[in-house]
Design a protein around this motif. Structure first.
Motif, mmCIF file in Angstrom:
data_model
loop_
_atom_site.group_PDB
_atom_site.id
_atom_site.type_symbol
_atom_site.label_atom_id
_atom_site.label_comp_id
_atom_site.label_asym_id
_atom_site.label_seq_id
_atom_site.Cartn_x
_atom_site.Cartn_y
_atom_site.Cartn_z
ATOM 1 N N HIS A 1 30.629 29.823 27.399
ATOM 2 C CA HIS A 1 31.458 29.520 28.563
ATOM 3 C C HIS A 1 31.217 30.478 29.730
ATOM 4 N N VAL A 2 30.666 31.642 29.464
ATOM 5 C CA VAL A 2 30.417 32.620 30.527
ATOM 6 C C VAL A 2 29.234 32.152 31.371
ATOM 7 N N GLN A 3 29.450 32.081 32.683
ATOM 8 C CA GLN A 3 28.348 31.740 33.590
ATOM 9 C C GLN A 3 27.513 32.993 33.835
ATOM 10 N N ILE A 4 26.196 32.856 33.676
ATOM 11 C CA ILE A 4 25.291 33.972 33.946
ATOM 12 C C ILE A 4 24.340 33.516 35.039
ATOM 13 N N ILE A 5 24.407 34.198 36.166
ATOM 14 C CA ILE A 5 23.683 33.817 37.378
ATOM 15 C C ILE A 5 22.685 34.910 37.718
ATOM 16 N N TYR A 6 21.508 34.497 38.160
ATOM 17 C CA TYR A 6 20.513 35.475 38.607
ATOM 18 C C TYR A 6 20.741 35.763 40.085
ATOM 19 N N GLY A 7 20.819 37.038 40.443
ATOM 20 C CA GLY A 7 21.118 37.425 41.815
ATOM 21 C C GLY A 7 19.997 38.147 42.524
ATOM 22 N N GLY A 8 18.789 38.097 41.985
ATOM 23 C CA GLY A 8 17.664 38.750 42.636
ATOM 24 C C GLY A 8 16.758 37.752 43.338
ATOM 25 N N PHE A 9 15.687 38.249 43.887
ATOM 26 C CA PHE A 9 14.724 37.415 44.589
ATOM 27 C C PHE A 9 13.933 36.578 43.591
ATOM 28 N N VAL A 10 13.706 35.312 43.932
ATOM 29 C CA VAL A 10 12.897 34.425 43.103
ATOM 30 C C VAL A 10 11.883 33.736 44.016
ATOM 31 N N PHE A 11 10.597 33.791 43.641
ATOM 32 C CA PHE A 11 9.584 33.026 44.366
ATOM 33 C C PHE A 11 9.869 31.545 44.179
ATOM 34 N N GLU A 12 9.619 30.769 45.203
ATOM 35 C CA GLU A 12 9.870 29.322 45.154
ATOM 36 C C GLU A 12 9.181 28.661 43.961
ATOM 37 N N ASP A 13 7.944 29.084 43.654
ATOM 38 C CA ASP A 13 7.221 28.453 42.539
ATOM 39 C C ASP A 13 7.747 28.880 41.164
ATOM 40 N N GLU A 14 8.613 29.895 41.112
ATOM 41 C CA GLU A 14 9.231 30.318 39.848
ATOM 42 C C GLU A 14 10.637 29.755 39.674
ATOM 43 N N LEU A 15 11.219 29.238 40.744
ATOM 44 C CA LEU A 15 12.609 28.811 40.720
ATOM 45 C C LEU A 15 12.882 27.774 39.631
ATOM 46 N N ALA A 16 12.037 26.782 39.513
ATOM 47 C CA ALA A 16 12.245 25.742 38.500
ATOM 48 C C ALA A 16 12.211 26.336 37.096
ATOM 49 N N THR A 17 11.280 27.245 36.839
ATOM 50 C CA THR A 17 11.182 27.879 35.523
ATOM 51 C C THR A 17 12.452 28.656 35.207
ATOM 52 N N VAL A 18 12.963 29.375 36.185
ATOM 53 C CA VAL A 18 14.182 30.164 35.985
ATOM 54 C C VAL A 18 15.378 29.243 35.745
ATOM 55 N N LEU A 19 15.539 28.217 36.566
ATOM 56 C CA LEU A 19 16.720 27.349 36.467
ATOM 57 C C LEU A 19 16.719 26.445 35.238
ATOM 58 N N TRP A 20 15.555 26.155 34.692
ATOM 59 C CA TRP A 20 15.496 25.297 33.509
ATOM 60 C C TRP A 20 15.856 26.033 32.229
ATOM 61 N N ASP A 21 15.943 27.347 32.284
ATOM 62 C CA ASP A 21 16.293 28.100 31.083
ATOM 63 C C ASP A 21 17.758 27.871 30.738
ATOM 64 N N VAL A 22 18.037 27.662 29.469
ATOM 65 C CA VAL A 22 19.379 27.349 28.993
ATOM 66 C C VAL A 22 20.378 28.484 29.257
ATOM 67 N N ASN A 23 19.902 29.708 29.410
ATOM 68 C CA ASN A 23 20.799 30.852 29.619
ATOM 69 C C ASN A 23 21.005 31.215 31.073
ATOM 70 N N VAL A 24 20.319 30.549 31.987
ATOM 71 C CA VAL A 24 20.475 30.804 33.419
ATOM 72 C C VAL A 24 21.315 29.678 33.995
ATOM 73 N N ASP A 25 22.519 30.017 34.454
ATOM 74 C CA ASP A 25 23.435 29.011 34.964
ATOM 75 C C ASP A 25 23.305 28.797 36.466
ATOM 76 N N GLY A 26 22.425 29.551 37.111
ATOM 77 C CA GLY A 26 22.229 29.384 38.543
ATOM 78 C C GLY A 26 21.552 30.594 39.147
ATOM 79 N N VAL A 27 21.207 30.438 40.418
ATOM 80 C CA VAL A 27 20.607 31.522 41.194
ATOM 81 C C VAL A 27 21.482 31.727 42.427
ATOM 82 N N LEU A 28 21.871 32.963 42.650
ATOM 83 C CA LEU A 28 22.724 33.302 43.790
ATOM 84 C C LEU A 28 21.947 33.101 45.080
ATOM 85 N N ILE A 29 22.550 32.417 46.029
ATOM 86 C CA ILE A 29 21.953 32.228 47.361
ATOM 87 C C ILE A 29 22.573 33.289 48.258
ATOM 88 N N LYS A 30 21.748 34.126 48.804
ATOM 89 C CA LYS A 30 22.254 35.245 49.638
ATOM 90 C C LYS A 30 22.598 34.776 51.020
#
Length: 165
Positions: A136-165
């Motif tokens: 139930h805990v949301q775990i969000i990545y808050g660092g820089f992500v290259f556009e070509d890595e974004l899909a790989t990061v977001l498709w992981d079951v443990n990554v609930d999102g990427v923080l938009i600065k």
């Protein structure tokens, strides 16, 4: 004099590869790097009592820790910051993994490093509480992500999102 809590803010999070944006509203962000974990624990309990949205930000500092060192640091920080907090309260938690080094330099293995860190964070919550609470805990990545890595990061079951600065 009582400690001041962080100000209320809203966070914008990209939670799918298609660019769907969501919000974490009325949250108070507590940094486990900036303050001792016992201070964070006290503040977290106050935030939960006031029914605001608690957000814990993890940061390994300027050093890129190995997965073993990262897991040890996360275990210790979580155990201290979450001491005496119920599983029901922890299930409301949002965790942001925002490493300082991500703003400095990036290596090709960073998408994998992000995925490993998020898995370790969820594992620590499961060890401290249980599988249901950890899910139930949301775990969000808050660092820089290259556009070509974004899909790989977001498709992981443990990554609930990427923080938009």
């Amino acid at each position: 004099m009582p400690e001041l809590l962080p100000t209320l803010k809203d966070l914008t999070v990209q939670s799918t590869v298609g660019g769907q944006l969501g919000k974490v509203v009325n949250c108070r962000v507590l940094s486990l790097l900036a303050q001792p974990s016992l201070v964070v624990n006290h503040q977290l309990k106050r935030i939960l009592a006031e029914d605001d949205q608690p957000v814990l930000q993890l940061d390994e500092g300027d050093l890129r820790l190995t997965p073993v060192d990262f897991a040890n640091q996360v275990s210790r920080q979580f155990a201290n910051a979450l001491a005496g907090v119920s599983a029901a309260a922890v299930a409301r938690l949002v965790v942001i993994y925002a490493p300082s080094w991500a703003a400095e330099c990036r290596l090709p293995a960073d998408a994998q490093r992000i995925r490993i860190a998020h898995r370790q964070i969820r594992d620590v919550i499961q060890i401290l509480y249980d599988r249901d609470t950890a899910s139930h805990v949301q775990i969000i990545y808050g660092g820089f992500v290259f556009e070509d890595e974004l899909a790989t990061v977001l498709w992981d079951v443990n990554v609930d999102g990427v923080l938009i600065k």
